[in-house]
Design a protein around this motif. Structure first.
Motif, short mmCIF file in Angstrom:
data_model
loop_
_atom_site.label_atom_id
_atom_site.label_comp_id
_atom_site.label_asym_id
_atom_site.label_seq_id
_atom_site.Cartn_x
_atom_site.Cartn_y
_atom_site.Cartn_z
N HIS B 154 0.52 -1.07 0.34
CA HIS B 154 0.10 -0.30 0.37
C HIS B 154 0.44 0.94 -0.15
N ASP B 155 2.32 0.88 -0.34
CA ASP B 155 2.92 2.58 -0.52
C ASP B 155 2.82 3.03 0.96
N PRO B 156 3.44 1.82 1.71
CA PRO B 156 3.57 3.23 3.40
C PRO B 156 4.96 3.51 3.36
N LYS B 157 4.73 5.44 4.22
CA LYS B 157 6.10 6.05 4.23
C LYS B 157 6.81 5.26 4.96
N ILE B 158 6.80 3.98 5.97
CA ILE B 158 8.10 3.46 6.50
C ILE B 158 6.81 1.90 7.05
N VAL B 159 8.35 1.11 6.87
CA VAL B 159 8.08 -0.22 6.69
C VAL B 159 9.07 -1.09 8.18
N PHE B 160 7.61 -1.12 8.99
CA PHE B 160 8.32 -1.59 10.44
C PHE B 160 8.60 -3.15 10.40
N LEU B 161 9.85 -4.00 9.89
CA LEU B 161 10.24 -5.31 10.38
C LEU B 161 11.23 -5.88 11.50
N ASP B 162 10.31 -6.57 11.92
CA ASP B 162 10.96 -7.46 13.09
C ASP B 162 11.36 -8.65 13.29
N GLU B 163 12.59 -8.57 13.08
CA GLU B 163 13.15 -10.27 12.73
C GLU B 163 12.93 -10.90 11.98
N PRO B 164 12.29 -9.85 10.41
CA PRO B 164 12.35 -10.51 9.59
C PRO B 164 12.51 -11.84 9.05
N SER B 165 14.35 -12.01 9.01
CA SER B 165 14.83 -13.13 8.36
C SER B 165 15.68 -13.90 8.92
N GLY B 166 14.64 -14.18 9.83
CA GLY B 166 14.84 -15.55 10.92
C GLY B 166 14.95 -16.93 9.47
N GLY B 167 16.12 -17.66 9.53
CA GLY B 167 15.79 -19.12 10.01
C GLY B 167 15.61 -19.32 8.85
N VAL B 168 15.90 -19.02 7.31
CA VAL B 168 16.30 -18.75 5.71
C VAL B 168 18.33 -18.88 5.71
N ASP B 169 17.98 -19.94 4.34
CA ASP B 169 19.80 -19.87 4.32
C ASP B 169 20.19 -18.58 3.29
N PRO B 170 21.35 -18.47 3.58
CA PRO B 170 22.16 -17.61 3.47
C PRO B 170 21.94 -16.97 2.20
N ILE B 171 21.67 -17.25 1.21
CA ILE B 171 21.21 -17.15 0.23
C ILE B 171 20.24 -16.38 -0.51
N THR B 172 19.28 -16.38 0.63
CA THR B 172 18.36 -16.63 0.56
C THR B 172 17.83 -14.81 1.28
N ARG B 173 18.53 -14.95 2.44
CA ARG B 173 18.72 -13.95 3.29
C ARG B 173 18.92 -12.78 2.88
N ARG B 174 20.05 -12.74 1.98
CA ARG B 174 20.86 -11.93 0.74
C ARG B 174 20.03 -11.22 0.15
N GLN B 175 19.43 -12.28 -0.36
CA GLN B 175 18.16 -11.71 -2.12
C GLN B 175 17.25 -10.85 -0.45
N PHE B 176 17.02 -11.55 0.16
CA PHE B 176 15.97 -10.65 1.01
C PHE B 176 16.32 -9.62 1.50
N TRP B 177 17.77 -9.15 2.26
CA TRP B 177 18.19 -7.73 1.58
C TRP B 177 18.16 -6.94 0.45
N GLU B 178 18.61 -7.09 -0.49
CA GLU B 178 18.38 -7.00 -1.69
C GLU B 178 16.83 -6.29 -1.84
N LEU B 179 16.06 -6.93 -1.53
CA LEU B 179 14.58 -5.79 -1.51
C LEU B 179 14.36 -4.86 0.07
N ILE B 180 14.80 -5.03 0.60
CA ILE B 180 14.71 -4.14 1.38
C ILE B 180 15.67 -2.54 0.28
N TYR B 181 17.21 -3.01 -0.11
CA TYR B 181 17.86 -1.83 -0.46
C TYR B 181 16.44 -1.00 -1.42
#
Lengths: 302, 247
Positions: B154-181
């Motif tokens: 919904h195009d918010p101004k801010i997104v709050f992420l509470d420990e969003p990336s736990g439990g995934v493999d290292p490659i997926t975790r990085r791909q996830f951070w690229e979405l954040i970037y």
């Protein structure tokens, strides 16, 4: 020293999901053995098979020379199992939980207090508090105390540090290390945090029901075969795209404050440096680095 | 250039009985910034985050989020933020498409908007073929990517992420951070908690809470320089050791 845990060609399927695809491992007595891998890799299934709570579809496993299928009653006396989800009695107090587990195994808290003292003293002043009212870190310490109170020879710890902050994680590993060195307890422990792999004597890297590799952490990072470089510049977000555009880049991943880049055969770091400078980056730093466990895991899993 | 703040917090506190969970914290978050909100278990992060999301009324102090007051305008706060945690993100027993419709509806997007944005989002993630798939049967890494995309649907101004990336493999975790970037590059402000210290390095600025206070707040580079250590892990250890609160 002999192997206190053996796993041979174990397979387990849940409906359409193949959780374990023929895994084998041996854990020497007195060793800290780590199962390192993401959620869904099959770690919990393997723990449940070793804890005699689940039967494998095929393959064999033993604990202290006892077969998990035939001798499950004896095995349950010699293992301490800490499941990933908190599974003590929420409405019993700290002390009552501990007493419950001691009496279940026909022993007393006093008899084995020396084993848990180091851990239990952190929570002793809350002994009349209900387990359900404890914080995450205290629950973890109580669960470990309960898993130890019958003096097991092997501890099976399923993701004991997940969701725990770095300071508590460090303390927890120090406790495990003392259990190993002072009491000779063998520990099989799983974790999704790759940095904790370095604290194990040997590790298995697990993904999709397979073991990618089993060895000491040093041997795993030492056998990393790719040419690995750390790269940074002033503009990190743009640098990521620019590095991926370079034809010589095999993989590019974020690692803390830098990117780790593996270079394809036929290319070298000078060309990399040239490409980054050509893209207009300032304050570029390119360094050859040794692989971490996480680099090794990523290289093995692609 | 005058910097624009999307979160302004001044002397914010929350007390439960005698226990001061959050003790007079003050800070600002800039527009488009990735702001890391770190602290040991029990330091007060979750309580602070709940106040900023309009879910918990502060005991004292001031805070505005996306320009709205957290006491008087908590509904407007909720409409202008996105939220994702590892514990709750998506409805498992709805399909991918149904989740998109539900979230879009909650944020009062029109059907036309929902349809258009869904097509775009699924194409961008490469999930177009999964529209009719139950979320339950998606791999964890896919779920997390979808959950993040939904949190900013919904195009918010801010997104709050509470420990969003736990439990995934290292490659997926990085791909996830690229979405954040990518979201941050589009101007969405990212407020994130994590226990992975390498992820703290990915943030523009990081605050570290100890016993209800904010004990440090700066860029990772400055914090490392200040504590004369080589990594955010060591910064965290140095600060968290000063804690006296027993969780």
């Amino acid at each position: 020293m002999g192997n206190i845990v053996t796993v041979s060609e174990v397979c387990k399927r849940y409906g359409k999901v193949q959780a374990l695809r023929g895994v084998s491992m041996e854990v020497a007595e007195g060793e800290i053995f780590g199962l390192i891998g993401p959620d869904g890799a099959g770690k919990t299934t393997l723990f449940r098979i070793l804890a005699t709570l689940l039967l494998a579809d095929s393959g064999t496993a033993t604990v202290d020379g006892l077969d998990v299928r035939r001798d499950y009653r004896k095995i349950r006396r010699c293992i301490g199992y800490m499941p990933g989800r908190f599974s003590l009695y929420q409405d019993l107090t700290v002390r009552e939980n501990l007493e419950f587990f001691a009496t279940t195994f026909n022993t007393t808290i006093e008899r084995n207090y020396h084993l848990i003292e180091d851990i239990y003293r952190h929570i002793e002043r809350f002994k009349h508090r209900r387990a359900g009212k404890l914080s995450g870190g205290m629950k973890q310490k109580l669960a470990l105390s309960c898993a130890l109170i019958h003096a097991p020879r092997v501890l099976l710890l399923d993701e004991p540090t997940t969701g725990v902050d770095p300071v508590s994680r460090k303390e927890f590993w120090e406790m495990l290390f003392r259990l190993k060195t002072q009491h000779g307890i063998t520990i099989v422990v799983s974790t999704p945090y790759m940095d904790e792999a370095m604290k194990c004597d040997r590790i298995a890297l697990v993904q999709n029901g397979h073991f990618l590799k089993i060895d000491t952490p040093a041997a795993i990072t030492g056998s990393y075969a790719k040419s690995l470089w750390s790269v940074r510049s002033e503009q990190m977000h743009r640098l990521l795209d620019d590095l991926r555009q370079w034809p010589g880049a095999d993989t590019v991943f974020s690692f803390g404050e830098t990117y780790h880049v593996t270079i394809k055969n036929g290319y070298d770091s000078e060309q990399l440096q040239h490409h980054v400078a050509h893209c207009g980056h300032q304050q570029v730093l390119v360094q050859h680095i040794e692989a971490s466990i996480e680099d090794a895991f990523m290289a093995l899993s692609d | 250039m005058k910097e624009k703040f999307v979160i302004e917090v001044d002397g914010l506190s929350k007390q439960f009985g005698n226990f001061v969970a959050v003790n007079h914290i003050s800070f600002q978050v800039k527009e488009g910034e990735i702001f890391g909100f770190l602290g040991a278990n029990g330091a007060g992060k979750t309580t602070a985050m709940r106040m900023l999301c309009g879910l918990s009324v502060p005991t004292s102090g001031h805070a505005t989020v996306a320009g709205y007051d957290v006491y008087r305008q908590s509904e407007q706060v909720k409409r202008n933020i996105g939220y994702m945690s590892q514990k709750f993100a998506l409805y498992d027993d709805l399909t991918v498409g149904e989740n998109l419709k539900l979230f879009g509806g909650i944020y009062r997007m029109s059907r036309h908007q929902i349809r258009q944005k869904s097509d775009h989002l699924l194409a961008e993630l490469g999930f177009t073929a999964e529209r009719g798939t139950m979320v339950r049967s998606l791999p964890l890494g896919w779920k997390q990517k979808l959950a993040f995309s939904l949190a900013i649907f919904h195009d918010p101004k801010i997104v709050f992420l509470d420990e969003p990336s736990g439990g995934v493999d290292p490659i997926t975790r990085r791909q996830f951070w690229e979405l954040i970037y990518r979201a941050a590059d589009r101007g969405i402000t990212v407020f994130v908690t994590t226990h992975y210290m390498d992820e703290a390095e990915y943030c523009d600025r990081v605050s570290i809470m100890v016993d209800g206070h904010i004990k440090a707040l700066d860029s990772p580079a400055m914090l490392k320089q200040m504590f004369q250590v080589g990594s955010m892990y060591d910064v965290f250890l140095a600060l968290a050791r000063t804690a006296t609160r027993s969780e």
